[in-house]
Design an enzyme around this catalytic site. Structure first.
Site, PDB file in Angstrom:
ATOM      1  N   CYS A 147       6.175  -0.235   7.255  1.00 39.43           N
ATOM      2  CA  CYS A 147       5.809   0.950   6.475  1.00 39.43           C
ATOM      3  C   CYS A 147       6.995   1.368   5.624  1.00 39.43           C
ATOM      4  CB  CYS A 147       5.398   2.075   7.429  1.00 39.43           C
ATOM      5  SG  CYS A 147       4.876   3.574   6.576  1.00 39.43           S
ATOM      6  N   LEU A 148       6.716   1.675   4.360  1.00 47.37           N
ATOM      7  CA  LEU A 148       7.795   2.097   3.464  1.00 47.37           C
ATOM      8  C   LEU A 148       8.408   3.428   3.917  1.00 47.37           C
ATOM      9  CD1 LEU A 148       6.163   1.156   0.039  1.00 47.37           C
ATOM     10  CD2 LEU A 148       7.952  -0.094   1.264  1.00 47.37           C
TER      11      LEU A 148
ATOM     12  N   HIS B 162      -4.107   1.473   8.064  1.00 49.26           N
ATOM     13  CA  HIS B 162      -2.723   1.941   8.013  1.00 49.26           C
ATOM     14  C   HIS B 162      -2.551   2.990   6.912  1.00 49.26           C
ATOM     15  CE1 HIS B 162       1.812   1.171   8.049  1.00 49.26           C
ATOM     16  NE2 HIS B 162       1.613   1.906   6.976  1.00 49.26           N
ATOM     17  N   GLU B 163      -3.047   2.671   5.718  1.00 52.97           N
ATOM     18  CA  GLU B 163      -2.854   3.605   4.598  1.00 52.97           C
ATOM     19  C   GLU B 163      -3.617   4.905   4.806  1.00 52.97           C
ATOM     20  OE1 GLU B 163      -0.515   3.208   2.587  1.00 52.97           O
ATOM     21  OE2 GLU B 163      -0.153   1.162   3.258  1.00 52.97           O
TER      22      GLU B 163
ATOM     23  N   HIS C  88      -2.158   7.628   6.974  1.00 48.34           N
ATOM     24  CA  HIS C  88      -1.190   8.536   6.348  1.00 48.34           C
ATOM     25  C   HIS C  88      -1.869   9.833   5.882  1.00 48.34           C
ATOM     26  CE1 HIS C  88       2.493   6.200   6.316  1.00 48.34           C
ATOM     27  NE2 HIS C  88       1.890   5.148   5.785  1.00 48.34           N
TER      28      HIS C  88
ATOM     29  N   GLY D 285       0.845  -1.192   0.000  1.00 43.78           N
ATOM     30  CA  GLY D 285       0.000   0.000   0.000  1.00 43.78           C
ATOM     31  C   GLY D 285       0.877   1.236   0.000  1.00 43.78           C
TER      32      GLY D 285
ATOM     33  N   GLN E 247       3.133   9.901   1.202  1.00 44.55           N
ATOM     34  CA  GLN E 247       4.434   9.226   1.280  1.00 44.55           C
ATOM     35  C   GLN E 247       5.355   9.596   0.120  1.00 44.55           C
ATOM     36  OE1 GLN E 247       2.495   5.162   2.082  1.00 44.55           O
ATOM     37  NE2 GLN E 247       4.436   5.044   3.179  1.00 44.55           N
TER      38      GLN E 247
HETATM   39 ZN    ZN Z   1       2.790   3.292   5.848  1.00 47.12          ZN
END
Ligand code: ZN
Length: 181
Positions: free
Chosen positions: A103-104, A145-146, A149, A49, A54
């Protein structure tokens, strides 16, 4: 199309509330290009995701794609590529379950987070179509989670037990057996 740089924890843009996508922007070439870049970026980094903030785009847009089969998160149910504009969540069942999230934007770490496991997600797609789906289990966690952000939140904000934050190598070595399903 292009792979974009993913900004990391500490970058102030990850802590800002993202802006609604205006109706007149949905369906434009510019938004299609941004989504194409996000898909390229997600695939290049190997994530499941990605939210627009991000890549330092402060708008309420996130993509999710759970490939079939095993990933670093274990066996998953498949979720085809889903592009969510201006998404909202309604919790259908307050009962929580925990997963080791990554998480990226927080590379190299895993943390155990408990979240509601049955939610209704509403979102607009790239062509302006409105969708409503029910998500359960790990998929419900991924959506939350997404979408966090988009409100300037990271999964680490939800870790109730700080001992359950780990580098990936130590997670694999010492903690992965403790993973809940
Ligand atoms: Zn994340």
């Amino acid at each position: 199309m292009a792979v974009r740089k993913i900004i990391r924890m500490g970058h102030p843009a990850l802590r800002r509330r993202a802006k609604e996508v205006a109706a007149y922007d949905i369906g434009t070439a510019a938004l299609h290009k941004l989504v194409a870049d996000m898909i390229d970026t997600l695939h290049d980094y190997g994530g499941i995701g990605l939210a627009a903030p991000q890549i330092n785009e402060g708008i309420r847009l996130a993509i999710i794609e759970l490939p079939e089969g095993a990933t670093r998160y274990g066996e998953l149910n498949e979720q085809p590529l889903t592009i969510c504009i201006n998404p909202t969540i309604e919790v259908l069942d307050e009962a929580t379950a925990g997963y080791w999230e990554g998480c990226l934007s927080v590379p190299g770490l895993r943390g155990f987070v408990e979240r509601p496991q049955k939610i209704r997600v509403a979102y607009t797609d790239l062509n302006g179509g409105v969708h409503e789906i029910t998500a359960e289990g790990f998929l419900a966690t991924v959506f939350q989670h997404e979408f966090d952000h988009l409100d300037g939140k990271l999964y680490i904000d939800h870790i109730s037990d700080p001992t359950l934050l780990s580098f990936e190598e130590e997670f694999e070595r010492y903690l992965s057996d403790a993973e809940e399903a």
